[in-house]
Write a protein that holds these residues in place. Sequence first.
Motif, PDB file in Angstrom:
ATOM      1  N   ASN A  86       0.776   4.030  -2.934  1.00 10.70           N
ATOM      2  CA  ASN A  86       0.524   5.409  -2.523  1.00 10.70           C
ATOM      3  C   ASN A  86       1.610   6.348  -3.058  1.00 10.70           C
ATOM      4  OD1 ASN A  86      -1.319   6.932  -0.871  1.00 10.70           O
ATOM      5  ND2 ASN A  86       0.403   7.275   0.519  1.00 10.70           N
TER       6      ASN A  86
ATOM      7  N   LEU B  73       1.594   9.589  -5.624  1.00 12.48           N
ATOM      8  CA  LEU B  73       2.109  10.915  -5.225  1.00 12.48           C
ATOM      9  C   LEU B  73       3.196  11.389  -6.184  1.00 12.48           C
ATOM     10  CD1 LEU B  73       2.351  10.414  -1.358  1.00 12.48           C
ATOM     11  CD2 LEU B  73       0.796  11.961  -2.560  1.00 12.48           C
TER      12      LEU B  73
ATOM     13  N   MET C 105      -9.779  -0.405   1.005  1.00 17.31           N
ATOM     14  CA  MET C 105     -10.151   0.204   2.284  1.00 17.31           C
ATOM     15  C   MET C 105      -9.104   1.234   2.711  1.00 17.31           C
ATOM     16  SD  MET C 105     -10.727  -1.533   6.001  1.00 17.31           S
ATOM     17  CE  MET C 105     -11.981  -2.675   5.488  1.00 17.31           C
ATOM     18  N   GLN C 106      -7.833   0.908   2.518  1.00 13.65           N
ATOM     19  CA  GLN C 106      -6.776   1.833   2.930  1.00 13.65           C
ATOM     20  C   GLN C 106      -6.777   3.094   2.071  1.00 13.65           C
ATOM     21  OE1 GLN C 106      -3.413  -1.085   3.201  1.00 13.65           O
ATOM     22  NE2 GLN C 106      -3.403  -0.435   5.335  1.00 13.65           N
TER      23      GLN C 106
ATOM     24  N   ILE D  60       0.832  -1.201   0.000  1.00 10.30           N
ATOM     25  CA  ILE D  60       0.000   0.000   0.000  1.00 10.30           C
ATOM     26  C   ILE D  60       0.872   1.260   0.000  1.00 10.30           C
ATOM     27  CG2 ILE D  60      -0.315  -0.148   2.542  1.00 10.30           C
ATOM     28  CD1 ILE D  60      -2.830   1.336   0.034  1.00 10.30           C
TER      29      ILE D  60
ATOM     30  N   VAL E 186     -10.073   5.241   3.329  1.00 11.67           N
ATOM     31  CA  VAL E 186      -9.999   5.993   4.591  1.00 11.67           C
ATOM     32  C   VAL E 186      -9.046   7.180   4.475  1.00 11.67           C
ATOM     33  CG1 VAL E 186     -10.606   3.998   6.000  1.00 11.67           C
ATOM     34  CG2 VAL E 186      -8.176   4.558   5.648  1.00 11.67           C
ATOM     35  N   ALA E 187      -8.144   7.125   3.506  1.00  8.14           N
ATOM     36  CA  ALA E 187      -7.221   8.249   3.314  1.00  8.14           C
ATOM     37  C   ALA E 187      -7.774   9.248   2.305  1.00  8.14           C
ATOM     38  CB  ALA E 187      -5.859   7.737   2.846  1.00  8.14           C
ATOM     39  N   ALA E 188      -8.985   8.978   1.788  1.00 12.59           N
ATOM     40  CA  ALA E 188      -9.593   9.811   0.750  1.00 12.59           C
ATOM     41  C   ALA E 188      -8.634   9.967  -0.435  1.00 12.59           C
ATOM     42  CB  ALA E 188      -9.997  11.168   1.310  1.00 12.59           C
ATOM     43  N   THR E 189      -7.948   8.869  -0.749  1.00 10.04           N
ATOM     44  CA  THR E 189      -6.972   8.896  -1.842  1.00 10.04           C
ATOM     45  C   THR E 189      -7.607   8.413  -3.144  1.00 10.04           C
ATOM     46  OG1 THR E 189      -5.118   8.488  -0.360  1.00 10.04           O
ATOM     47  CG2 THR E 189      -4.788   7.899  -2.675  1.00 10.04           C
TER      48      THR E 189
END
Lengths: 302, 302
Positions: free
Chosen positions: B75, B79, B100-101, B71, B104-107
């Motif tokens: 990520n 970025l 899910m990860q 993850i 929750v990070a609104a990514t």
Amino acid sequence: MFAVTILGNNSAIPTPDRHPTAQVVTYNEQLMLVDCGEGTQMQLTRYKVRRSRIRYIFISHLHGDHYFGLIGLINSMSLLGRTEPLAVYGPPELEEILMMQLRVAATTLRFELHFHALLPEATGLLFRDKDMEVSYFPVKHRIPCYGFSFSMQRRKRRVIPEQARAYEIPSAFYSKLQDGEDYESKTGSIVKNDWVTLPPPRPKRYVYCADSIYDEDLIPYMQDADLVYHETTYLADLHQRAAERYHSTTVQAAGLAARAGAKRLLIGHFSSKYTELQPFLDESRPVFENTDLALEGTTYLL
Amino acid sequence: MFAVTILGNNSAIPTPDRHPTAQVVTYNEQLMLVDCGEGTQMQLTRYKVRRSRIRYIFISHLHGDHYFGLIGLINSMSLLGRTEPLAVYGPPELEEILMMQLRVAATTLRFELHFHALLPEATGLLFRDKDMEVSYFPVKHRIPCYGFSFSMQRRKRRVIPEQARAYEIPSAFYSKLQDGEDYESKTGSIVKNDWVTLPPPRPKRYVYCADSIYDEDLIPYMQDADLVYHETTYLADLHQRAAERYHSTTVQAAGLAARAGAKRLLIGHFSSKYTELQPFLDESRPVFENTDLALEGTTYLL
């Protein structure tokens, strides 16, 4: 001892030399972990922090650079035979993520994991033991985010031996004096506690402001703190980008520390675009003199 | 070029010097990542592997030392502005965890993530491009687990210039000879392809056996491979512990490689209880001479 050890000072993208956010708060023999970016368990080993001593973990928010290392740390704690319970405080979805990751690995932890969900926009006491009190407060970031305040428990009053002797108070009574009791002599006369004691030293306080946009609402939480950690993802010229991404600059963090009357400021969460960190100090110190860089492997005493 | 670079060779508990499992398979200019333990993105940086070149990621199973770093890598790719699609192959629950990860990070990733679920107990082709073919096979471990076979695509036939000239075949026709075509001369006589060409070199093959208990069922998958990676979590004396934990020993891995007629064996996934790795070689080589340790930062050419 009350101290903060930095395990990572970088923002989102980690490099082999700059790790994502993680800090260890030490008080007496206890350790608390504040955020836990990827690689934190290796950083604990590198800096010889005994992970078995960690009893509390606080996760400010669910951006990866603040929690991707948590499941690995928990997993290793169990493999290493930990049996002491571990308390984790964080946003509610974190529990779901951890439980799913344990479930798919068919892992049963050898210790009790007590998860405490941080409620959105709430503030208050998280726990208190005989030495330490931890509370939390909301921080404005792109997703729900919390800061933490670590305060040593108020100590006992200090007996002034000359005064106590002058009133002929037996030394066996000193511990009661420390607790604030008055002394009644054999003849029935009262010696007021504050005639023979001094108030305890003000309890020291560390305030961790997590990831935050520039926000004056933080000032009350930082007020008079002995040490404040505030992120400075960007230098001052990028204040616009900082605001867009819900981050802060050097000048903003230093300005808040000054207005809050903090004693000392620690700055970190540097964007990986910067290779040199000295400019962060150069910009912060004119605004708030007692500023230091949060450097990996460095311990800051309160 | 067809090569394997080791990014981590340790089992469950990482240390600053020995990282959990991750490997990069390079073929021509393409990179594929095989497993992705915690810290893999830092290891990619350390060993100057360009993460933007990674197009495929294969996750063998959902024990943390094989995927906790995924993850974070995904990520960071986003970025860093990646726009090329990324294909991830792994157990179905992995998709749920990743999604899910991100949620929750609104990514929102800046690139397309194509997730391909590996079906329990299945085997077969995962993908094929002009150079490479990847298939998978089930491996016996404590939870569903898969091995991967990486095979260069069959090359073209090789023209024997002297023979081709003897039959007066114009060089313009050579590329058709390489494709296996017969040649018809102007007078109508046929020159059979195999009179003037040699069969292509056997396609090279790398077989990654993931985490596995000692299992003779792996032999067909390892058969005649140019390079086999087989875990050796333990030295031979701990064969009982190995079996209990669904892992293998040196002698077991080397024995399988010998029986499968593999050309070379790479051993890794060493338990963190061992500080010296030489004994792993000392035990394996008498059973299978062409054994090497999977060392971090080392590239093994096929």
